[in-house]
Scaffold this motif. Sequence first.
Motif, PDB file in Angstrom:
ATOM      1  N   SER A  19       0.907  -1.471   0.050  1.00 48.22           N
ATOM      2  CA  SER A  19       0.014  -0.100   0.124  1.00 48.22           C
ATOM      3  C   SER A  19       0.869   1.233   0.042  1.00 48.22           C
ATOM      4  CB  SER A  19      -1.034  -0.203   1.241  1.00 48.22           C
ATOM      5  OG  SER A  19      -0.243   0.032   2.284  1.00 48.22           O
ATOM      6  N   ASN A  20       2.235   1.160   0.051  1.00 48.16           N
ATOM      7  CA  ASN A  20       3.018   2.131   0.140  1.00 48.16           C
ATOM      8  C   ASN A  20       4.391   2.158  -0.582  1.00 48.16           C
ATOM      9  OD1 ASN A  20       1.806   4.046   2.225  1.00 48.16           O
ATOM     10  ND2 ASN A  20       2.065   2.175   3.510  1.00 48.16           N
ATOM     11  N   PRO A  21       4.076   1.761  -1.927  1.00 48.03           N
ATOM     12  CA  PRO A  21       5.270   1.424  -2.730  1.00 48.03           C
ATOM     13  C   PRO A  21       6.247   2.635  -2.996  1.00 48.03           C
ATOM     14  CG  PRO A  21       3.129   1.818  -4.173  1.00 48.03           C
ATOM     15  CD  PRO A  21       2.761   1.698  -2.819  1.00 48.03           C
ATOM     16  N   SER A  22       6.048   3.709  -2.644  1.00 48.07           N
ATOM     17  CA  SER A  22       7.057   4.832  -3.041  1.00 48.07           C
ATOM     18  C   SER A  22       7.938   4.777  -1.624  1.00 48.07           C
ATOM     19  CB  SER A  22       6.260   6.018  -3.125  1.00 48.07           C
ATOM     20  OG  SER A  22       5.606   6.381  -2.132  1.00 48.07           O
ATOM     21  N   ALA A  23       7.649   4.159  -0.591  1.00 51.34           N
ATOM     22  CA  ALA A  23       8.120   4.159   0.568  1.00 51.34           C
ATOM     23  C   ALA A  23       9.763   3.323   0.603  1.00 51.34           C
ATOM     24  CB  ALA A  23       7.640   3.876   1.798  1.00 51.34           C
ATOM     25  N   TRP A  24       9.507   2.477  -0.574  1.00 60.76           N
ATOM     26  CA  TRP A  24      11.054   1.671  -0.728  1.00 60.76           C
ATOM     27  C   TRP A  24      12.291   2.544  -0.853  1.00 60.76           C
ATOM     28  CZ3 TRP A  24      11.490  -3.382   0.454  1.00 60.76           C
ATOM     29  CH2 TRP A  24      10.087  -4.043   0.291  1.00 60.76           C
ATOM     30  N   TRP A  25      13.423   2.200  -0.187  1.00 57.42           N
ATOM     31  CA  TRP A  25      14.692   2.908  -0.142  1.00 57.42           C
ATOM     32  C   TRP A  25      15.577   2.025  -1.150  1.00 57.42           C
ATOM     33  CZ3 TRP A  25      15.478   4.807   5.380  1.00 57.42           C
ATOM     34  CH2 TRP A  25      14.680   5.640   5.606  1.00 57.42           C
ATOM     35  N   ASP A  26      16.093   2.382  -2.125  1.00 62.90           N
ATOM     36  CA  ASP A  26      17.144   1.466  -2.703  1.00 62.90           C
ATOM     37  C   ASP A  26      18.728   1.809  -2.436  1.00 62.90           C
ATOM     38  OD1 ASP A  26      15.056   0.366  -4.411  1.00 62.90           O
ATOM     39  OD2 ASP A  26      14.974   2.045  -5.789  1.00 62.90           O
ATOM     40  N   GLY A  27      19.531   0.987  -2.346  1.00 63.34           N
ATOM     41  CA  GLY A  27      20.807   0.948  -1.953  1.00 63.34           C
ATOM     42  C   GLY A  27      21.581  -0.259  -2.451  1.00 63.34           C
ATOM     43  N   LEU A  28      22.896  -0.090  -1.822  1.00 60.99           N
ATOM     44  CA  LEU A  28      24.001  -1.113  -2.100  1.00 60.99           C
ATOM     45  C   LEU A  28      24.507  -1.415  -0.878  1.00 60.99           C
ATOM     46  CD1 LEU A  28      25.921   0.414  -5.207  1.00 60.99           C
ATOM     47  CD2 LEU A  28      24.307  -1.410  -5.413  1.00 60.99           C
ATOM     48  N   THR A  30      27.178  -2.248   1.836  1.00 65.77           N
ATOM     49  CA  THR A  30      28.593  -1.684   1.907  1.00 65.77           C
ATOM     50  C   THR A  30      29.322  -2.634   2.949  1.00 65.77           C
ATOM     51  OG1 THR A  30      28.005  -0.061   3.448  1.00 65.77           O
ATOM     52  CG2 THR A  30      28.206   0.546   1.263  1.00 65.77           C
ATOM     53  N   ASP A  31      28.690  -3.441   3.946  1.00 66.65           N
ATOM     54  CA  ASP A  31      29.136  -4.262   4.788  1.00 66.65           C
ATOM     55  C   ASP A  31      28.069  -5.059   4.973  1.00 66.65           C
ATOM     56  OD1 ASP A  31      30.932  -5.071   6.694  1.00 66.65           O
ATOM     57  OD2 ASP A  31      29.963  -4.124   8.355  1.00 66.65           O
ATOM     58  N   ALA A  32      28.385  -6.444   5.232  1.00 68.40           N
ATOM     59  CA  ALA A  32      27.624  -7.633   5.699  1.00 68.40           C
ATOM     60  C   ALA A  32      28.447  -8.471   6.671  1.00 68.40           C
ATOM     61  CB  ALA A  32      27.250  -8.391   4.187  1.00 68.40           C
ATOM     62  N   ASP A  33      27.721  -8.509   7.777  1.00 66.65           N
ATOM     63  CA  ASP A  33      28.534  -9.295   8.742  1.00 66.65           C
ATOM     64  C   ASP A  33      27.561 -10.082   9.444  1.00 66.65           C
ATOM     65  OD1 ASP A  33      30.425 -10.151  10.777  1.00 66.65           O
ATOM     66  OD2 ASP A  33      30.154  -8.247  12.128  1.00 66.65           O
ATOM     67  N   GLY A  34      27.363 -11.365   9.073  1.00 63.71           N
ATOM     68  CA  GLY A  34      26.421 -12.026   9.676  1.00 63.71           C
ATOM     69  C   GLY A  34      24.918 -11.483   9.556  1.00 63.71           C
ATOM     70  N   ALA A  40      24.276   1.645   1.606  1.00 59.35           N
ATOM     71  CA  ALA A  40      24.528   2.919   1.194  1.00 59.35           C
ATOM     72  C   ALA A  40      23.201   3.154   0.435  1.00 59.35           C
ATOM     73  CB  ALA A  40      25.708   3.199   0.522  1.00 59.35           C
ATOM     74  N   LEU A  41      22.421   3.889   0.991  1.00 59.88           N
ATOM     75  CA  LEU A  41      21.331   4.267   0.133  1.00 59.88           C
ATOM     76  C   LEU A  41      21.361   5.402  -0.943  1.00 59.88           C
ATOM     77  CD1 LEU A  41      18.850   5.160   3.010  1.00 59.88           C
ATOM     78  CD2 LEU A  41      19.040   2.922   1.607  1.00 59.88           C
ATOM     79  N   LEU A  42      20.665   5.344  -2.165  1.00 62.10           N
ATOM     80  CA  LEU A  42      20.834   6.163  -3.107  1.00 62.10           C
ATOM     81  C   LEU A  42      20.630   7.762  -2.954  1.00 62.10           C
ATOM     82  CD1 LEU A  42      19.307   4.216  -6.094  1.00 62.10           C
ATOM     83  CD2 LEU A  42      21.767   4.255  -5.169  1.00 62.10           C
ATOM     84  N   SER A  43      20.119   7.952  -1.731  1.00 59.59           N
ATOM     85  CA  SER A  43      19.881   9.300  -1.271  1.00 59.59           C
ATOM     86  C   SER A  43      21.161   9.945  -0.777  1.00 59.59           C
ATOM     87  CB  SER A  43      18.773   9.209  -0.178  1.00 59.59           C
ATOM     88  OG  SER A  43      19.411   8.593   0.988  1.00 59.59           O
ATOM     89  N   GLY A  44      22.247   8.950  -0.432  1.00 60.91           N
ATOM     90  CA  GLY A  44      23.240   9.394   0.027  1.00 60.91           C
ATOM     91  C   GLY A  44      23.698   9.034   1.583  1.00 60.91           C
ATOM     92  N   GLY A  61      27.983  -4.869  -2.171  1.00 55.98           N
ATOM     93  CA  GLY A  61      28.010  -4.559  -3.529  1.00 55.98           C
ATOM     94  C   GLY A  61      26.751  -5.071  -4.120  1.00 55.98           C
ATOM     95  N   GLU A  62      25.822  -5.914  -3.344  1.00 56.22           N
ATOM     96  CA  GLU A  62      24.512  -6.211  -3.779  1.00 56.22           C
ATOM     97  C   GLU A  62      23.446  -5.265  -3.566  1.00 56.22           C
ATOM     98  OE1 GLU A  62      21.232  -9.873  -2.992  1.00 56.22           O
ATOM     99  OE2 GLU A  62      23.304  -9.965  -2.088  1.00 56.22           O
ATOM    100  N   PRO A  63      22.960  -5.222  -4.744  1.00 57.63           N
ATOM    101  CA  PRO A  63      21.693  -3.984  -4.906  1.00 57.63           C
ATOM    102  C   PRO A  63      20.679  -4.692  -3.955  1.00 57.63           C
ATOM    103  CG  PRO A  63      21.746  -5.223  -7.040  1.00 57.63           C
ATOM    104  CD  PRO A  63      22.879  -5.398  -6.301  1.00 57.63           C
TER     105      PRO A  63
END
Length: 114
Positions: A19-28, A30-34, A40-44, A61-63
């Motif tokens: 019901s709120n599809p515009s609320a998704w934040w896209d990013g990459l 940068t760190d995955a520990d368990g 890092a969001l596309l907004s900075g 590095g995964e989107p």
Amino acid sequence: MSRTISSTVHPIQRCMAASNPSAWWDGLVTDADGATITIALLSGATVTLRVVGPAVDITVGEPVAYHPVAELLSASAILTTARTANRTAADETSAAARRRELRPTSRSSSPRTS
């Protein structure tokens, strides 16, 4: 591609995201520990999340896409629950404000006449 939905995702979370599809934040990632990842969001901005679902093979590095209101993380072929790690009082205030913005406005009732 088939999408796997983690058992930690509740139906209300899926409903909120739909019901709120515009609320998704896209990013990459940068760190995955368990079970903790940093995005890092596309907004900075950056956000650190605690992945609640089963161990997901999320790599640096995964989107990914994160829905902060529904607390959902979409990565690879899985949709799982992810909550902000190390929330502060400012984060809680910001989250409450976002929830208020997404709430439907109530209809004003017209005064009744006799």
